[in-house]
Enzyme design. Structure first.
Site, PDB file in Angstrom:
ATOM      1  N   HIS A 184      -2.625   0.923   6.771  1.00  0.00           N
ATOM      2  CA  HIS A 184      -3.007   0.916   5.350  1.00  0.00           C
ATOM      3  C   HIS A 184      -3.188   2.344   4.853  1.00  0.00           C
ATOM      4  CE1 HIS A 184      -4.289  -0.944   1.672  1.00  0.00           C
ATOM      5  NE2 HIS A 184      -5.418  -0.265   1.665  1.00  0.00           N
ATOM      6  N   HIS A 235      -5.777   1.695  -4.449  1.00  0.00           N
ATOM      7  CA  HIS A 235      -4.896   1.175  -3.404  1.00  0.00           C
ATOM      8  C   HIS A 235      -4.467  -0.250  -3.720  1.00  0.00           C
ATOM      9  CE1 HIS A 235      -8.077  -1.045  -0.728  1.00  0.00           C
ATOM     10  NE2 HIS A 235      -8.482  -1.011  -1.975  1.00  0.00           N
ATOM     11  N   CYS A 244       0.806  -1.225   0.000  1.00  0.00           N
ATOM     12  CA  CYS A 244       0.000   0.000   0.000  1.00  0.00           C
ATOM     13  C   CYS A 244       0.841   1.277   0.000  1.00  0.00           C
ATOM     14  CB  CYS A 244      -0.973  -0.017   1.175  1.00  0.00           C
ATOM     15  SG  CYS A 244      -0.206   0.012   2.820  1.00  0.00           S
TER      16      CYS A 244
END
Length: 397
Positions: free
Chosen positions: A357, A369, A309
């Site tokens: 994240h 993402h 990420c």
């Protein structure tokens, strides 16, 4: 995953989104019946599907957190290794100079021996072929003595500095060893979490996997609904902002025409509204991110074939000539925090209290993402794991 989420904010309902009470009750009843069925333990003592889903989600989130720790340890190890290499090269060069200085001292000693430096002055005079020879010989000895002193001073200074650098190199090597241990521990933690998740999923029957997919689909539908709500809120806020600008511009124009003022300003803007340069950079970052859609998530990866990420967000903004730190922990501090309702394309959306994240906001409640192991870079609602999972939104440039 409620244990790591913040309480859901109440928020403001958007006109036109209300669901009739009867339909809402019916949908709630169906959802509760479905969840109850999924949550009922099986006769063989196996965990319910809901328990498996929660456990797998928790494991993936924990793996994401461990991945960021791995990224930090990896970055620290790389920097420390460069420092060690630089120090070792410096020590090698200084050692070479030290050896050359030692050889120079040896040459002076040999020269003194050849010129009879250890012989008394009277004997040197008697051995000289002429007074001129004696004079030339003493002049040479005087020069040799002065140069020798300089050489000794230089040798001592170089020896001291070389020893200092060797100590620094030794300390850096010890730090590097500790960093490598941290890196190994973080890597093992990620691998263990992912292995446990794979094991849990592998034990599901085909029917259970289908039901799990249905649960995921319901979550995605709810996330899409929330994204649509946010998009409408943002559109309404933008219309209001533009209307205020028009009104302000009209007032200024009217005042100037009446001779009551000379202000030629262009109106007010929202404090959070990014300038044109940000929009240009954001377009480049988003163009890069869109080009990565379909590439696999791989923990610790920074491209070009795969990403995690924070590796994706870092690479995307790098394409816009903006340098972001490697980890989510540092990226969250690399800009200005703005409310979710004022998020603009290019902003970074962070998730969970442990910041495990991050995604790149593209507008209308959506982001690009790299989600988790086994998934691919994709567009998805920022509410993919519920509204309470959103930690913050940061504008990096």
């Amino acid at each position: 995953m409620a244990s790591h989420r913040k309480p859901r904010p109440t928020g403001t309902r958007v006109a036109g989104i209300r669901t009739p009470a009867l339909a809402t009750a019916a949908l709630t009843s169906v959802a509760l019946l479905s969840q109850t069925a999924d949550a009922t333990p099986s006769d063989d003592g196996r965990p319910s599907l809901e328990e498996v889903e929660k456990k797998v989600d928790d494991l993936y989130r924990q793996a994401g957190s461990a991945t960021e720790k791995y990224n930090a340890a990896k970055e620290k190890t790389a920097k420390q290794r460069k420092r060690v290499d630089r120090l070792l090269d410096d020590v090698a060069q200084r050692t070479q100079k030290l050896n050359e200085a030692r050889e120079e001292l040896g040459s002076f000693a040999s020269a003194q021996y050849r010129t009879g430096a250890a012989v008394p002055e009277t004997a040197t005079f008697l051995l000289a072929d002429s007074p001129q020879d004696y004079f030339d010989q003493n002049q040479l000895m005087s020069r040799l003595t002065g140069r020798q002193k300089d050489a000794v001073d230089d040798y001592v200074a170089q020896q001291s500095e070389t020893m200092k650098k060797r100590r620094e190199a030794t300390e850096s090597l010890e730090t590097l060893t500790e960093s490598q241990k941290d890196l190994k521990t973080a890597k093992a933690t990620v691998q263990k979490k992912l292995a446990t998740a794979r094991e849990l999923l592998s034990e599901l029957t085909a029917e259970e996997k289908a039901r799990l997919a249905a649960i995921e689909k319901r979550k995605q539908q709810e996330a899409a609904r929330k994204a649509a709500e946010l998009a409408k809120q943002q559109e309404a806020a933008e219309r209001e902002r533009q209307e205020r600008e028009r009104e302000e511009a009209a007032r200024q124009e009217s005042g100037a025409g009446a001779g009551t003022g000379t202000d030629t300003g262009t109106g007010t803007t929202e404090p959070s509204a990014p300038d044109a340069s940000y929009g240009t950079k954001a377009e480049k970052a988003l163009a890069f991110a869109r080009a990565q859609i379909g590439k696999p998530y791989v923990w610790g990866a920074t491209g070009p074939g795969s990403y995690d990420c924070s590796g994706l967000t870092q690479a995307a903004w790098k394409a816009a000539d903006v340098s972001l730190p490697r980890t989510t922990y540092d990226q969250v501090n690399a800009g200005t925090t703005v409310p979710v309702s004022q998020a603009q394309p290019g902003d970074l959306v962070f998730f969970y209290d442990d910041l495990s994240h991050v995604g790149l906001y593209i507008g209308n409640g959506m982001m690009i993402h790299a989600p988790k192991p086994g998934a691919y870079v994709r567009e998805e609602s920022i509410y993919y794991d519920g509204e309470g999972s959103i930690h913050s939104v940061v504008r990096p440039a």
